[in-house]
Design a protein around this motif. Structure first.
Motif, mmCIF file in Angstrom:
data_model
loop_
_atom_site.group_PDB
_atom_site.id
_atom_site.type_symbol
_atom_site.label_atom_id
_atom_site.label_comp_id
_atom_site.label_asym_id
_atom_site.label_seq_id
_atom_site.Cartn_x
_atom_site.Cartn_y
_atom_site.Cartn_z
ATOM 1 N N TYR A 11 -6.620 3.001 -0.271
ATOM 2 C CA TYR A 11 -6.010 2.508 0.962
ATOM 3 C C TYR A 11 -4.494 2.445 0.821
ATOM 4 O O TYR A 11 -3.961 2.020 -0.199
ATOM 5 C CB TYR A 11 -6.546 1.117 1.302
ATOM 6 C CG TYR A 11 -5.926 0.538 2.550
ATOM 7 C CD1 TYR A 11 -6.337 0.953 3.807
ATOM 8 C CD2 TYR A 11 -4.904 -0.403 2.469
ATOM 9 C CE1 TYR A 11 -5.767 0.441 4.951
ATOM 10 C CE2 TYR A 11 -4.325 -0.927 3.606
ATOM 11 C CZ TYR A 11 -4.760 -0.497 4.845
ATOM 12 O OH TYR A 11 -4.176 -1.003 5.971
ATOM 13 N N ASN A 17 -2.625 14.460 2.505
ATOM 14 C CA ASN A 17 -3.778 14.464 3.421
ATOM 15 C C ASN A 17 -4.421 15.849 3.490
ATOM 16 O O ASN A 17 -4.412 16.523 4.515
ATOM 17 C CB ASN A 17 -3.366 14.004 4.817
ATOM 18 C CG ASN A 17 -2.946 12.551 4.853
ATOM 19 O OD1 ASN A 17 -1.758 12.242 4.861
ATOM 20 N ND2 ASN A 17 -3.912 11.645 4.858
ATOM 21 N N ASP A 47 -7.292 10.290 2.552
ATOM 22 C CA ASP A 47 -7.524 8.940 3.070
ATOM 23 C C ASP A 47 -8.896 8.775 3.700
ATOM 24 O O ASP A 47 -9.345 7.651 3.889
ATOM 25 C CB ASP A 47 -6.456 8.584 4.110
ATOM 26 C CG ASP A 47 -5.094 8.368 3.477
ATOM 27 O OD1 ASP A 47 -4.950 7.408 2.706
ATOM 28 O OD2 ASP A 47 -4.178 9.168 3.736
ATOM 29 N N TYR A 50 0.931 3.411 7.068
ATOM 30 C CA TYR A 50 0.989 4.856 7.319
ATOM 31 C C TYR A 50 2.008 5.143 8.438
ATOM 32 O O TYR A 50 1.650 5.667 9.495
ATOM 33 C CB TYR A 50 -0.388 5.376 7.725
ATOM 34 C CG TYR A 50 -1.446 5.232 6.665
ATOM 35 C CD1 TYR A 50 -1.610 6.192 5.680
ATOM 36 C CD2 TYR A 50 -2.299 4.133 6.649
ATOM 37 C CE1 TYR A 50 -2.592 6.073 4.705
ATOM 38 C CE2 TYR A 50 -3.281 3.998 5.684
ATOM 39 C CZ TYR A 50 -3.422 4.970 4.716
ATOM 40 O OH TYR A 50 -4.392 4.837 3.758
#
Length: 435
Positions: free
Chosen positions: A138, A219, A250, A296
């Motif tokens: 996280y 990502n 993620d 984020y």
């Protein structure tokens, strides 16, 4: 005495017989009367659900299941989206700044990031022993991986950073970035297309005289990188002995994107320049937890900004100007995706509204419908400019703007207006090349 006793017994039996006859005749009379009908339980009007329990003699679990399964469910019309007002762009930006400032000033978050940075030598050792690194957990991992790339990878070879959270990231973006490596463009292509470029890149880094390549992908599970061609490119380069892949993810189900064979694959053996690329593909992942609890902020800046806030769409907008004000970035985003005719129509409506606003010397967002343009007048102007020759054509051009809340309508007769202030409209028209 015996006779009397016997006689007494006989007399009693006769009386009993008479009583039984009277009782039986009474029962016959009772049975002769008509039976009253059993009352059925009354059913409530508008009642839903299974029948009452009294209708079942012996209700089993199967009876209960099917009776409830056949009943209709009542769904409330009170949904959360209708009760909570959407955030504006300014509110979202303010919240992001507050989250970033909180993370920067939080001692626990800083200690956690420092602990991850202390493992940089360990990550470097794994990279040069036949593995690629996939970080999960996280929080945003962008800052730490970028720092690792600058402090370790950039000093020892070429580094390419791919921002997978950007929707524009894809095959062309990755290939164009790799092609900019010095001396790579001097190598001739054997064939056209992806296969030829892949062979040139793979063969170029076989030469030990060229520095190795470090590919950092933020990502990697993003939709823009799930294309088959992108997967072929990454899974081939990831097994090159002198190309090292560092990626972050993620999504909780990221590992399901690859088979166990691809995850556990091993690097190709060093081969001389000019030979074919080995057939097997994979990633040779080593998984590491990189929980940072950082927001984020950068990753969310590439979302579809036209969806914030959710606008009152279509003709459902009230004539009181209740629609949310559109921001300049959101309007520019929508204008970049529509046809040239639609842009000219929007410029026409915006110019008329700007002229009406300047006459009133007001720049407020509320009550802009009074500066709008009647649909019939807009249709006549659009027909003069050869933008639309029919009502259907004009509605089609307006549809894209009304779906995104850039144009609202209401009133009788119908009036169209843009939910944006004077300054925003002025800047948008300037960006469109309007004088």
């Amino acid at each position: 005495m015996e006779e009397e006793s016997v006689h007494f017994a006989d007399s009693n039996s006769e009386e009993d017989v008479e009583e039984e006859e009277e009782h039986s005749s009474a029962q016959e009379a009772t049975h002769a009367q008509p039976k009253a009908k059993a009352k059925k339980p009354k059913k409530r009007k508008g009642a839903t659900g299974p029948p009452p329990m009294e209708t079942f003699i012996n209700q089993t679990a199967f009876d209960v299941y099917f009776s409830y399964a056949s009943s209709t469910l009542r769904v409330s019309d009170n949904v959360l989206s209708s009760l909570v007002e959407p955030l504006t762009h300014d509110e979202v930006h303010t919240i992001e700044q507050q989250m970033q400032e909180h993370a920067d000033s939080n001692e626990g978050v800083q200690r956690l990031c420092s602990m991850h940075e202390s493992f940089f030598p360990h990550y470097w050792f794994e990279l040069h022993n036949g593995f690629n690194l996939l970080f999960h957990g996280y929080g945003s991992k962008r800052a730490i991986l970028t720092k690792f790339g600058k402090e370790y990878c950039a000093r020892n070879g070429n580094i390419i950073i791919v921002n997978g959270y950007n929707k524009r990231a894809g095959l062309k973006t990755i290939l164009s970035a790799i092609e900019q490596i010095p001396k790579l463009g001097e190598v001739s292509l054997r064939s056209s297309g992806l296969e030829g470029q892949l062979q040139r890149i793979y063969g170029f880094f076989r030469d030990s005289n060229h520095p190795p390549l470090y590919l950092i992908v933020h990502n990697i599970e993003s939709p823009s990188l799930r294309d088959n061609k992108v997967s072929t490119l990454l899974s081939t380069l990831a097994l090159h002995p002198r190309i090292h892949l560092i990626a972050s993810a993620d999504h909780i189900n990221t590992a399901l994107l690859w088979s166990s064979a691809e995850v556990s694959a091993r690097k190709h053996s060093p081969t001389p320049v000019g030979t074919e690329i080995p057939s097997h593909k994979g990633y040779a992942w080593l998984f590491h937890d990189l929980t940072t609890f950082r927001p984020y902020v950068i990753e969310l800046t590439h979302r579809d900004i036209s969806t914030l806030p959710a606008q009152n769409q279509g003709t459902g907008a009230t004539s009181g100007g209740a629609g949310q004000a559109m921001s300049e970035p959101a309007m520019s985003h929508v204008l970049a995706s529509v046809t040239e005719k639609a842009k000219r129509l929007f410029r026409l409506l915006a110019t008329k509204q700007m002229a009406a606003v300047e006459e009133d010397a007001s720049s407020k967002v509320t009550g802009l419908e009074k500066y709008g343009m009647q649909y019939d007048l807009l249709f006549n102007e659009a027909r003069k400019e050869f933008l639309a020759t029919s009502d259907v054509a004009l509605r089609a051009l307006l549809g894209e703007f009304m779906d995104h809340g850039m144009v609202l309508s209401g009133g009788t007769p119908e009036v169209l207006w843009i939910p944006a202030g004077k300054e925003i409209l002025k800047r948008v028209l300037q960006n469109m090349g309007s004088t």
